[in-house]
Scaffold this motif. Structure first.
Motif, PDB file in Angstrom:
ATOM      1  N   TYR A 201       0.834  -1.209   0.000  1.00  0.00           N
ATOM      2  CA  TYR A 201       0.000   0.000   0.000  1.00  0.00           C
ATOM      3  C   TYR A 201       0.863   1.252   0.000  1.00  0.00           C
ATOM      4  CZ  TYR A 201      -3.607   3.346   1.405  1.00  0.00           C
ATOM      5  OH  TYR A 201      -4.458   4.416   1.450  1.00  0.00           O
ATOM      6  N   LEU A 202       1.944   1.247   0.781  1.00  0.00           N
ATOM      7  CA  LEU A 202       2.808   2.424   0.883  1.00  0.00           C
ATOM      8  C   LEU A 202       3.641   2.630  -0.374  1.00  0.00           C
ATOM      9  CD1 LEU A 202       3.553   4.623   2.947  1.00  0.00           C
ATOM     10  CD2 LEU A 202       5.419   3.158   3.725  1.00  0.00           C
ATOM     11  N   GLY A 203       3.977   1.548  -1.048  1.00  0.00           N
ATOM     12  CA  GLY A 203       4.870   1.647  -2.192  1.00  0.00           C
ATOM     13  C   GLY A 203       4.192   1.739  -3.540  1.00  0.00           C
ATOM     14  N   ASN A 204       2.848   1.610  -3.568  1.00  0.00           N
ATOM     15  CA  ASN A 204       2.139   1.613  -4.845  1.00  0.00           C
ATOM     16  C   ASN A 204       0.861   2.443  -4.723  1.00  0.00           C
ATOM     17  OD1 ASN A 204       3.650  -0.685  -6.456  1.00  0.00           O
ATOM     18  ND2 ASN A 204       3.310  -1.474  -4.400  1.00  0.00           N
ATOM     19  N   ASN A 205       0.433   3.001  -5.830  1.00  0.00           N
ATOM     20  CA  ASN A 205      -0.800   3.783  -5.835  1.00  0.00           C
ATOM     21  C   ASN A 205      -1.987   2.872  -6.129  1.00  0.00           C
ATOM     22  OD1 ASN A 205       0.234   6.379  -5.251  1.00  0.00           O
ATOM     23  ND2 ASN A 205       0.960   6.583  -7.355  1.00  0.00           N
TER      24      ASN A 205
END
Length: 393
Positions: free
Chosen positions: A125-129
């Motif tokens: 979640y933090l690394g991808n939109n």
């Protein structure tokens, strides 16, 4: 003759009865077949409705079967951390003993999943939109479980790991190492940190949305960061609405309130013209076309030291794409996510991890460009800057 006619009539009636019975049976079979088919259709409709109600069919075995086959580059590309950094973070989370595992109390009454899987969900979640809906599909969990994993991991990291990995140089040795590191970047002496603010684009909240609209007309919150020469964050402060000037965020931050004890005499931060000039915070001479060569040299040396915070923000947003467009409803979870990203950023640097992608902060024009600082320069700050200028001659 009459008997023969009677027999023929009886035979005819018998055949008609048999034929009628066959017709009835065929009709019954057709009716039953129709009812059975209708029942199957109803069952399929019910099944599809249930699937739709529970989002959509989930992918099974992604964590158990697919991720173990990723090579190191694939793993880092997807989760923005190397396997080594991932294992280090996983160990730290397990030591915190804050996150339920199988055999303990579950997520909101549900059977908990392994911390490893929860951390993978958090990092994805933090690394991808991507939305929680698509993440839930990928990891084979419900949307509520994916959201709960994010909440638990981010809360634990902020409460248990921030003070360990985002640390200010308090000891004499740490102060000397920090100032010496900046000395390698700039001839301006006694620098203890570079400060700046960056805007995290968000979805405008329902409560007072106008206060979050910055000068570039999009909603955001401000992340104030201080870093050392190695691009390690030594202090972060997030959550102020995007309409607030960097100087206002600085003056209202906990770091500012403790600056007299946090920044020792003779040392200072460096910042751009958006900040007020103070004894503990050096800013460049404003260039109205009347600067002499010494003042221009001072500005160049200050800029060389200050650029390190811009590169830190570039690496932060390059690694964790969610910080470019953090569309979520819970403001507290957004702030926790931002601070968690700063923690992971420091862990990656400490592990000498190669950056996957660099986000060019120059693509985003500073929302504080050409704004005058709403505070007067500190007289002692003016004297301190002149002292440093003469020291560099």
């Amino acid at each position: 003759m009459a008997d023969n006619n009677n027999n023929n009539n009886n035979e005819r009636r018998r055949k008609l009865a048999v034929f009628a019975g066959l017709l009835i049976q065929q009709t019954e079979r057709k009716v039953l077949s129709h009812l059975f088919t209708h029942s199957q259709n109803v069952n399929q409709a019910i099944t599809l409705a249930c699937l739709r109600k529970d989002e959509k069919p989930r992918i099974e075995g992604y964590v158990e079967s697919v991720i173990p086959r990723y090579d190191p580059d694939d793993f880092r590309e997807h989760f923005r951390l190397s396997r080594e950094s991932f294992e280090a973070v996983l160990t730290l989370l397990m030591e915190c003993n804050e996150i339920p595992q199988p055999g303990q109390d579950g997520l909101r009454g549900k059977m908990p999943i392994l911390i490893e899987k929860q951390l993978l969900i958090f990092l994805w979640y933090l690394g991808n939109n991507e939305t929680f809906r698509s993440i839930a599909d990928r990891f084979g969990v419900s949307m509520s479980t994916a959201h709960e994993c994010w909440r638990r991991i981010s809360k634990t990291m902020v409460s248990k790991m921030a003070s360990r990995f985002i640390t200010w140089p308090h000891t004499q040795q740490a102060i000397q190492d920090t100032t010496e590191g900046f000395r390698q970047l700039s001839h301006l002496p006694s620098i203890l940190g570079a400060i700046d603010g960056t805007h995290i684009r968000i979805k405008a909240p329902r409560v007072r949305p106008d206060t979050y609209i910055n000068r570039k007309k999009f909603p955001s919150i401000v992340l104030q960061g201080v870093c050392n020469s190695k691009m390690l964050f030594t202090n972060v402060y997030a959550g102020w609405p995007g309409s607030c000037h960097d100087a206002r965020v600085w003056r209202n931050s906990p770091f500012y309130r403790s600056r007299n004890t946090t920044i020792p005499d003779g040392c200072h931060l460096v910042g751009d013209s958006a900040y007020p000039l103070e004894p503990c915070l050096m800013t460049p001479f404003r260039d109205y076309g009347n600067l002499n060569q010494q003042q221009k040299m001072f500005n160049r040396e200050l800029s060389r030291a200050r650029q390190v915070i811009e590169r830190s923000f570039g690496q932060l947003k390059g690694r964790f794409r969610k910080l470019r467009d953090f569309y979520a409803d819970d403001m507290e979870l957004i702030v926790d996510g931002i601070v968690s990203a700063c923690i992971l950023h420091n862990i990656c640097i400490l592990n000498a991890e190669e950056l996957v992608e660099l986000y060019d902060e120059d693509q985003e024009i500073d929302v504080n460009d050409d704004l005058m600082v709403p505070f007067n320069n500190h007289a002692a700050g003016v004297q301190r800057r002149l002292y440093l200028l003469n020291l560099m001659m």
